[in-house]
Write an enzyme that holds these catalytic residues in place. Structure first.
Site, PDB file in Angstrom:
ATOM      1  N   HIS A  25       0.848  -1.191   0.000  1.00  0.00           N
ATOM      2  CA  HIS A  25       0.000   0.000   0.000  1.00  0.00           C
ATOM      3  C   HIS A  25       0.879   1.234   0.000  1.00  0.00           C
ATOM      4  O   HIS A  25       1.938   1.232   0.625  1.00  0.00           O
ATOM      5  CB  HIS A  25      -0.922   0.011   1.235  1.00  0.00           C
ATOM      6  CG  HIS A  25      -2.082   0.910   1.070  1.00  0.00           C
ATOM      7  ND1 HIS A  25      -2.020   2.249   1.362  1.00  0.00           N
ATOM      8  CD2 HIS A  25      -3.329   0.665   0.604  1.00  0.00           C
ATOM      9  CE1 HIS A  25      -3.193   2.792   1.092  1.00  0.00           C
ATOM     10  NE2 HIS A  25      -4.002   1.862   0.631  1.00  0.00           N
ATOM     11  N   ASP A  64      -7.916  -5.689   0.248  1.00  0.00           N
ATOM     12  CA  ASP A  64      -8.417  -6.558  -0.821  1.00  0.00           C
ATOM     13  C   ASP A  64      -7.995  -8.006  -0.673  1.00  0.00           C
ATOM     14  O   ASP A  64      -8.411  -8.858  -1.439  1.00  0.00           O
ATOM     15  CB  ASP A  64      -7.943  -6.032  -2.181  1.00  0.00           C
ATOM     16  CG  ASP A  64      -8.632  -4.729  -2.515  1.00  0.00           C
ATOM     17  OD1 ASP A  64      -9.821  -4.616  -2.191  1.00  0.00           O
ATOM     18  OD2 ASP A  64      -7.985  -3.835  -3.072  1.00  0.00           O
TER      19      ASP A  64
HETATM   20  N1  CMC Z   1       4.206  -7.623  -4.811  1.00  0.00           N
HETATM   21  C1  CMC Z   1       5.528  -7.578  -5.027  1.00  0.00           C
HETATM   22  N2  CMC Z   1       6.263  -6.442  -4.926  1.00  0.00           N
HETATM   23  C2  CMC Z   1       5.618  -5.314  -4.597  1.00  0.00           C
HETATM   24  C3  CMC Z   1       4.239  -5.296  -4.351  1.00  0.00           C
HETATM   25  C4  CMC Z   1       3.536  -6.503  -4.467  1.00  0.00           C
HETATM   26  N3  CMC Z   1       2.217  -6.542  -4.245  1.00  0.00           N
HETATM   27  N4  CMC Z   1       3.863  -4.037  -4.045  1.00  0.00           N
HETATM   28  C5  CMC Z   1       4.973  -3.293  -4.097  1.00  0.00           C
HETATM   29  N5  CMC Z   1       6.038  -4.061  -4.425  1.00  0.00           N
HETATM   30  C6  CMC Z   1       7.428  -3.622  -4.523  1.00  0.00           C
HETATM   31  C7  CMC Z   1       7.678  -2.867  -5.815  1.00  0.00           C
HETATM   32  O1  CMC Z   1       8.148  -3.732  -6.839  1.00  0.00           O
HETATM   33  C8  CMC Z   1       8.707  -1.857  -5.397  1.00  0.00           C
HETATM   34  O2  CMC Z   1       9.966  -2.500  -5.363  1.00  0.00           O
HETATM   35  P1  CMC Z   1      11.327  -1.657  -5.693  1.00  0.00           P
HETATM   36  O3  CMC Z   1      11.409  -0.587  -4.661  1.00  0.00           O
HETATM   37  O4  CMC Z   1      12.397  -2.694  -5.573  1.00  0.00           O
HETATM   38  O5  CMC Z   1      11.151  -1.130  -7.083  1.00  0.00           O
HETATM   39  C9  CMC Z   1       8.351  -1.527  -3.947  1.00  0.00           C
HETATM   40  O6  CMC Z   1       7.640  -2.686  -3.468  1.00  0.00           O
HETATM   41  C10 CMC Z   1       7.463  -0.301  -3.804  1.00  0.00           C
HETATM   42  O7  CMC Z   1       6.358  -0.466  -4.676  1.00  0.00           O
HETATM   43  P2  CMC Z   1       5.682   0.730  -5.472  1.00  0.00           P
HETATM   44  O8  CMC Z   1       4.869   0.200  -6.597  1.00  0.00           O
HETATM   45  O9  CMC Z   1       6.729   1.748  -5.798  1.00  0.00           O
HETATM   46  O10 CMC Z   1       4.769   1.327  -4.317  1.00  0.00           O
HETATM   47  P3  CMC Z   1       3.498   2.237  -4.518  1.00  0.00           P
HETATM   48  O11 CMC Z   1       3.257   2.900  -3.236  1.00  0.00           O
HETATM   49  O12 CMC Z   1       3.654   3.101  -5.724  1.00  0.00           O
HETATM   50  O13 CMC Z   1       2.328   1.177  -4.856  1.00  0.00           O
HETATM   51  C11 CMC Z   1       0.573  -0.404  -4.640  1.00  0.00           C
HETATM   52  C12 CMC Z   1       1.390   0.706  -3.952  1.00  0.00           C
HETATM   53  C13 CMC Z   1      -0.668  -0.725  -3.803  1.00  0.00           C
HETATM   54  C14 CMC Z   1       0.085   0.081  -6.006  1.00  0.00           C
HETATM   55  C15 CMC Z   1       1.455  -1.668  -4.800  1.00  0.00           C
HETATM   56  O14 CMC Z   1       1.877  -2.131  -3.525  1.00  0.00           O
HETATM   57  C16 CMC Z   1       0.751  -2.784  -5.572  1.00  0.00           C
HETATM   58  O15 CMC Z   1       0.776  -2.801  -6.808  1.00  0.00           O
HETATM   59  N6  CMC Z   1       0.096  -3.775  -4.840  1.00  0.00           N
HETATM   60  C17 CMC Z   1      -0.653  -4.810  -5.482  1.00  0.00           C
HETATM   61  C18 CMC Z   1      -2.022  -4.269  -5.889  1.00  0.00           C
HETATM   62  C19 CMC Z   1      -2.960  -4.078  -4.700  1.00  0.00           C
HETATM   63  O16 CMC Z   1      -3.109  -4.954  -3.860  1.00  0.00           O
HETATM   64  N7  CMC Z   1      -3.639  -2.908  -4.677  1.00  0.00           N
HETATM   65  C20 CMC Z   1      -4.654  -2.599  -3.670  1.00  0.00           C
HETATM   66  C21 CMC Z   1      -4.270  -1.472  -2.793  1.00  0.00           C
HETATM   67  S1  CMC Z   1      -5.353  -1.374  -1.347  1.00  0.00           S
HETATM   68  C22 CMC Z   1      -6.904  -1.002  -1.988  1.00  0.00           C
HETATM   69  C23 CMC Z   1      -7.007   0.409  -2.370  1.00  0.00           C
HETATM   70  O17 CMC Z   1      -6.995   1.282  -1.482  1.00  0.00           O
HETATM   71  O18 CMC Z   1      -7.137   0.674  -3.579  1.00  0.00           O
END
Ligand code: CMC
Length: 427
Positions: A305, A362
């Site tokens: 998140h 989720d």
């Molecule tokens: N599985 C594997 N690696 C992950 C995941 C994951 N679910 N989420 C983040 N990472 C890694 C990502 O690869 C990155 O690694 P690095 O720093 O080495 O490049 C690091 O963690 C930070 O990730 P980010 O994408 O830069 O973080 P963000 O804050 O931009 O994204 C997120 C947050 C929710 C989009 C992301 O964690 C994600 O894609 N999660 C899976 C989708 C999900 O479950 N979404 C629902 C969110 S809760 C409901 C809502 O409020 O919408």
């Protein structure tokens, strides 16, 4: 802290910027004066940007805290119902018994949609994704409520909010019924909000649907847990669309569109698809390795998140609810075993620990929805239904604020500088 200043040094120029404090959470540096000094801030993805003042929802991501109007999500999920929470989000106070009953009655009496809406559905393919239909039909409500709507009038804004909260379950159920080729079911005023939704989803003219109190309670709790989450992608989309003075139903359609993606509300659908794909506990390590592989786009859905760097408090409640619902319905779902083992393995893996990736809301919601009988492609519609009150509360709050401005970010231009145009030679 009052009277704090931030000093920004650019070359030999010093720019003094005020620091603002809220009632809780991080202070913000007020950069609004930067433009007059010839600079803008650059923050794609809004990693360090506060876009507005808001008194609706507070999240402390480091400690896993979520408060609506100051009340913790755990208490609300345990002791309140969704209608009460809707009132609180919209009105900034808990209702008295009389206010609650009046509000409930108002919502109940706005659940019907104009009969003409049935015809909109007929234009969609039967196999259209329900989110596509929801986005279109919510936006289409603006065609019924536009000419007479004065969004500068607080009472008219609230009436739009009540209509949206009331009609969303009707539209979502219509999306489902259209998909499966069953007749639309009209709302029933003798049922609670969650019961009415379940009835519109699952009853058919040929047979009465028996509503299980356990299922209705679980549904209501799912609505509570998704009601609002401050300035996320879809809420910010609604605020941005609304900042131009656009029709509120069209703004909510914009929120539905933004929610649909798998990084946001679409994660519940993607998470269940992932759990089904994993299928059995012995295949978990393979998927964990995929999620950690930088060259593989696969991510563990329902994990991570932007704000929570600790357990998402909604996920904790959802996890408990999941066990309760499966026990009450006497369902043995092997996917729950996969989910629990996946959670255990991921939480002890250094990759997930170091990046502070925890299960989010989720992760468990899909298993509950599946147990209730809701098909996977409807999951994000349920999220949209519940989040509508959050979206419209933010829209209402924004338009109530003095000096509200149209949202208009700037950019760092990296294209060509001005050059001479030579017309192509046409034969
Ligand atoms: N599985 C594997 N690696 C992950 C995941 C994951 N679910 N989420 C983040 N990472 C890694 C990502 O690869 C990155 O690694 P690095 O720093 O080495 O490049 C690091 O963690 C930070 O990730 P980010 O994408 O830069 O973080 P963000 O804050 O931009 O994204 C997120 C947050 C929710 C989009 C992301 O964690 C994600 O894609 N999660 C899976 C989708 C999900 O479950 N979404 C629902 C969110 S809760 C409901 C809502 O409020 O919408």
């Amino acid at each position: 802290m009052a009277d704090q200043k931030a000093i920004l040094k650019v070359g030999d120029k010093e720019i003094e910027l005020p620091v603002m404090s809220g009632t809780a959470g991080q202070d913000v540096i007020d950069v609004r004066a930067l433009g007059s000094h010839g600079y803008f801030t650059f923050d794609p993805g809004f990693m360090a940007t506060g876009s507005c003042e808001s008194a609706i929802t507070y999240i402390d991501g480091a400690n896993g805290v979520l408060l609506h109007r100051g009340y913790s999500i755990e208490e609300l999920a345990r002791d309140a119902d969704y209608i009460e929470l809707c009132y609180m989000l919209l009105h900034d106070k808990t209702p008295t018994a009389e206010e609650y009953s009046k509000f409930k009655d108002t919502i109940t009496r706005h659940t019907l949609v104009h009969d003409q809406v049935n015809n909109f559905f007929r234009g969609f393919r039967r196999d259209a994704h329900p989110m596509a239909m929801l986005c279109g039909t919510v936006g289409a409500l603006s065609s019924f409520y536009h000419d007479d709507l004065d969004i500068s009038d607080e009472n008219q804004r609230l009436r739009s909010a009540y209509r949206l909260v009331a009609k969303m379950p009707t539209l979502v159920a219509m999306c489902y019924k259209y998909n499966i080729g069953q007749p639309f079911v009209y709302p029933r005023n003798d049922l609670s909000y969650a019961e009415n939704f379940l009835n519109m989803m699952f009853s058919v003219p040929a047979e009465q649907y028996k509503i299980s109190p356990a299922v209705a309670r679980a549904m209501d709790r799912i609505f509570i847990l998704h009601a609002d989450h401050e300035q996320n992608a879809s809420t910010s989309t609604v605020r941005l669309a609304g900042s131009s003075g656009a029709n509120p139903y069209a703004c909510i359609a914009a929120g539905v569109a933004s929610l649909w993606g798998p990084a946001h509300g679409g994660a519940n659908e993607a998470c269940l698809t992932m759990l089904e794909e994993i299928g059995s506990v012995d295949r978990i390590p393979e998927f964990i390795e995929k999620a950690k592989d930088k060259n593989d786009p696969f991510r563990l859905m329902g994990f991570g998140h932007r704000v929570y760097k600790n357990y998402d408090p909604r996920a904790t409640v959802m996890r408990e609810s999941c066990h309760e619902v499966l026990a009450e319905l006497n369902i043995q779902d092997p996917l729950l075993d996969v989910a629990m083992e996946l959670e255990k393995i991921a939480l002890s893996d250094p990759y997930f620990k170091d990046k502070k990736l925890f299960p989010n809301v989720d992760f468990y919601s899909g298993i509950i929805l599946k147990a209730i009988g809701i098909p996977t492609n409807m999951f994000t519609c349920i999220f949209a239904l519940a989040r509508t009150v959050g979206w419209i509360s933010h829209w209402h709050e924004m338009l109530s604020q003095k000096g509200q401005k149209i949202g208009r970010p700037r950019q760092l231009y990296t294209g060509e500088t001005q050059r001479k145009y030579s017309p192509i030679k046409k034969d």
